[in-house]
Design a protein around this motif. Structure first.
Motif, PDB file in Angstrom:
ATOM      1  N   UNK A 143      14.046   2.848   6.997  1.00 24.06           N
ATOM      2  CA  UNK A 143      15.414   2.913   6.479  1.00 24.06           C
ATOM      3  C   UNK A 143      16.154   4.141   7.006  1.00 24.06           C
ATOM      4  N   UNK A 144      15.404   5.192   7.306  1.00 20.38           N
ATOM      5  CA  UNK A 144      16.009   6.413   7.838  1.00 20.38           C
ATOM      6  C   UNK A 144      15.992   6.448   9.364  1.00 20.38           C
ATOM      7  N   UNK A 145      15.639   5.304   9.990  1.00 18.21           N
ATOM      8  CA  UNK A 145      15.714   5.211  11.441  1.00 18.21           C
ATOM      9  C   UNK A 145      14.626   5.958  12.179  1.00 18.21           C
ATOM     10  N   UNK A 146      13.502   6.240  11.524  1.00 16.19           N
ATOM     11  CA  UNK A 146      12.426   6.969  12.167  1.00 16.19           C
ATOM     12  C   UNK A 146      11.577   6.020  13.015  1.00 16.19           C
ATOM     13  N   UNK A 147      11.131   6.493  14.169  1.00 13.13           N
ATOM     14  CA  UNK A 147      10.247   5.688  15.018  1.00 13.13           C
ATOM     15  C   UNK A 147       8.886   5.542  14.335  1.00 13.13           C
ATOM     16  N   UNK A 148       8.116   4.557  14.763  1.00 13.81           N
ATOM     17  CA  UNK A 148       6.798   4.350  14.166  1.00 13.81           C
ATOM     18  C   UNK A 148       5.897   5.570  14.381  1.00 13.81           C
TER      19      UNK A 148
ATOM     20  N   UNK B  36       6.844   8.753  14.870  1.00 10.65           N
ATOM     21  CA  UNK B  36       7.299   9.853  14.022  1.00 10.65           C
ATOM     22  C   UNK B  36       6.975   9.587  12.557  1.00 10.65           C
ATOM     23  N   UNK B  37       7.120   8.336  12.146  1.00  7.94           N
ATOM     24  CA  UNK B  37       6.820   7.984  10.755  1.00  7.94           C
ATOM     25  C   UNK B  37       5.357   8.249  10.440  1.00  7.94           C
ATOM     26  N   UNK B  38       4.455   7.855  11.329  1.00  5.97           N
ATOM     27  CA  UNK B  38       3.029   8.095  11.103  1.00  5.97           C
ATOM     28  C   UNK B  38       2.735   9.589  10.971  1.00  5.97           C
ATOM     29  N   UNK B  39       3.379  10.390  11.825  1.00  7.83           N
ATOM     30  CA  UNK B  39       3.174  11.834  11.763  1.00  7.83           C
ATOM     31  C   UNK B  39       3.636  12.404  10.433  1.00  7.83           C
TER      32      UNK B  39
ATOM     33  N   UNK C  11       0.844  -1.192   0.000  1.00  8.58           N
ATOM     34  CA  UNK C  11       0.000   0.000   0.000  1.00  8.58           C
ATOM     35  C   UNK C  11       0.885   1.249   0.000  1.00  8.58           C
ATOM     36  N   UNK C  12       0.237   2.366  -0.231  1.00 15.17           N
ATOM     37  CA  UNK C  12       0.953   3.643  -0.170  1.00 15.17           C
ATOM     38  C   UNK C  12       1.626   3.805   1.192  1.00 15.17           C
ATOM     39  N   UNK C  13       0.861   3.578   2.261  1.00 15.12           N
ATOM     40  CA  UNK C  13       1.401   3.745   3.616  1.00 15.12           C
ATOM     41  C   UNK C  13       2.540   2.772   3.887  1.00 15.12           C
ATOM     42  N   UNK C  14       2.416   1.531   3.431  1.00 18.18           N
ATOM     43  CA  UNK C  14       3.476   0.547   3.652  1.00 18.18           C
ATOM     44  C   UNK C  14       4.759   0.954   2.951  1.00 18.18           C
ATOM     45  N   UNK C  15       4.653   1.466   1.738  1.00 23.04           N
ATOM     46  CA  UNK C  15       5.840   1.962   1.037  1.00 23.04           C
ATOM     47  C   UNK C  15       6.517   3.079   1.824  1.00 23.04           C
ATOM     48  N   UNK C  16       5.716   3.971   2.363  1.00 21.28           N
ATOM     49  CA  UNK C  16       6.282   5.104   3.092  1.00 21.28           C
ATOM     50  C   UNK C  16       6.862   4.681   4.437  1.00 21.28           C
ATOM     51  N   UNK C  17       6.196   3.752   5.116  1.00 20.55           N
ATOM     52  CA  UNK C  17       6.731   3.265   6.394  1.00 20.55           C
ATOM     53  C   UNK C  17       8.069   2.545   6.178  1.00 20.55           C
ATOM     54  N   UNK C  18       8.179   1.819   5.098  1.00 16.57           N
ATOM     55  CA  UNK C  18       9.433   1.125   4.809  1.00 16.57           C
ATOM     56  C   UNK C  18      10.566   2.138   4.623  1.00 16.57           C
TER      57      UNK C  18
ATOM     58  N   UNK D 261       7.433  10.436  -0.363  1.00 18.97           N
ATOM     59  CA  UNK D 261       8.415   9.539   0.256  1.00 18.97           C
ATOM     60  C   UNK D 261       9.774  10.219   0.366  1.00 18.97           C
ATOM     61  N   UNK D 262      10.175  10.929  -0.683  1.00 20.07           N
ATOM     62  CA  UNK D 262      11.483  11.590  -0.681  1.00 20.07           C
ATOM     63  C   UNK D 262      11.571  12.689   0.377  1.00 20.07           C
ATOM     64  N   UNK D 263      10.415  13.227   0.782  1.00 22.81           N
ATOM     65  CA  UNK D 263      10.402  14.328   1.748  1.00 22.81           C
ATOM     66  C   UNK D 263      10.189  13.864   3.188  1.00 22.81           C
ATOM     67  N   UNK D 264       9.958  12.575   3.394  1.00 24.79           N
ATOM     68  CA  UNK D 264       9.611  12.067   4.728  1.00 24.79           C
ATOM     69  C   UNK D 264      10.636  12.432   5.788  1.00 24.79           C
ATOM     70  N   UNK D 265      11.919  12.281   5.464  1.00 32.31           N
ATOM     71  CA  UNK D 265      12.961  12.517   6.464  1.00 32.31           C
ATOM     72  C   UNK D 265      13.391  13.991   6.516  1.00 32.31           C
TER      73      UNK D 265
END
Length: 248
Positions: A105-110, A112-115, A94-101, A149-153
């Motif tokens: 990889x960038x060491x973000x907590x779950x 923080x990743x959701x936010x 899913x879109x969310x699964x791709x982004x969580x993955x 995805x590229x902007x997540x971190x």
């Protein structure tokens, strides 16, 4: 958002005996939309490969805010968000699964990743598609997910290599407009590689690359003014002698 500059100094690169980049030197404008303009085969993707470390530097140096890519690769890479020419999304997630993955990889907590996922999907009007598998999305929506995805971190530099390939004119324009807005409103340093001249605005900083060499580097309107050309199409044709490429 704190901005960052990219300095490329005396970079040369060969594939065997074929020269791809020939003594490339430039500094990209920080906190602005920078267009890397050239026909297919000009060296744009090779340059992106070097900046993102998919390719190893053979000669010269690349620095981000004065930090050398060769000496401080991890520090530099943390500041980069990348959208490659070929999609790298997993179609069966899913879109969310791709982004969580990606976040993992960038060491973000779950948490923080959701936010961050919520913020970026809302920015691209994709929050209601988070649970959909990527293969159900059209090309334009997939590209939105890749930019999100590229902007997540929260990188300071966003690199996009021919991001509108395969998209229809309306979707190309919408994506280009959105990334321009990101640059202007967030102060994000954007590097947009393209062979399509209509994706470059008059006030964009533009680097014209042809056959592995930099032929011009200024704002689009300054390039036209200095060459006495009525538009960037004519300026490009004048510099490269490639009328067919300029017409694309």
């Amino acid at each position: 958002m704190n901005t960052a500059s990219i300095e490329v100094e005396n970079v040369r690169f060969h594939y065997g005996r074929r020269r791809a980049l020939d003594d490339i030197t430039f500094t990209l404008v920080s906190g602005a939309f920078n267009a890397l303009l050239g026909p297919n085969g000009a060296g744009k993707t090779t340059l992106f490969g070097l900046i993102t470390r998919l390719l190893s530097l053979q000669q010269g140096d690349i620095r981000v805010d004065g930090q050398s890519m060769s000496k401080h690769p991890a520090r530099v890479m943390r500041q980069l968000g990348v959208v490659f020419q070929q999609s790298t999304l997993d179609l069966d997630l899913t879109v969310a699964q791709n982004l969580h993955y990606h976040a993992a990889l960038h060491g973000m907590s779950r948490v923080r990743a959701r936010e961050r996922i919520q913020v970026e999907l809302e920015r691209f009007a994709m929050a209601d598609r988070a649970g959909e598998k990527v293969r159900k999305l059209n090309g334009g929506h997939r590209r939105r997910v890749e930019v999100a995805r590229a902007l997540l971190h929260e990188p300071r530099i966003l690199l996009l290599d021919e991001p509108t390939v395969g998209l229809d004119p309306k979707t190309r324009r919408e994506l280009n407009d959105h990334v321009h807005e990101l640059s202007h409103e967030q102060g994000l340093t954007v590097v947009w590689a393209t062979h399509l001249i209509d994706e470059v605005r008059p006030d964009d900083n533009v680097i014209i690359i042809h056959e592995g060499r930099i032929l011009a580097h200024a704002s689009s309107h300054e390039v036209c003014r200095d060459l006495g050309s009525p538009d960037l199409v004519s300026a490009f044709a004048h510099l490269t002698g490639d009328v067919e490429a300029a017409a694309l």
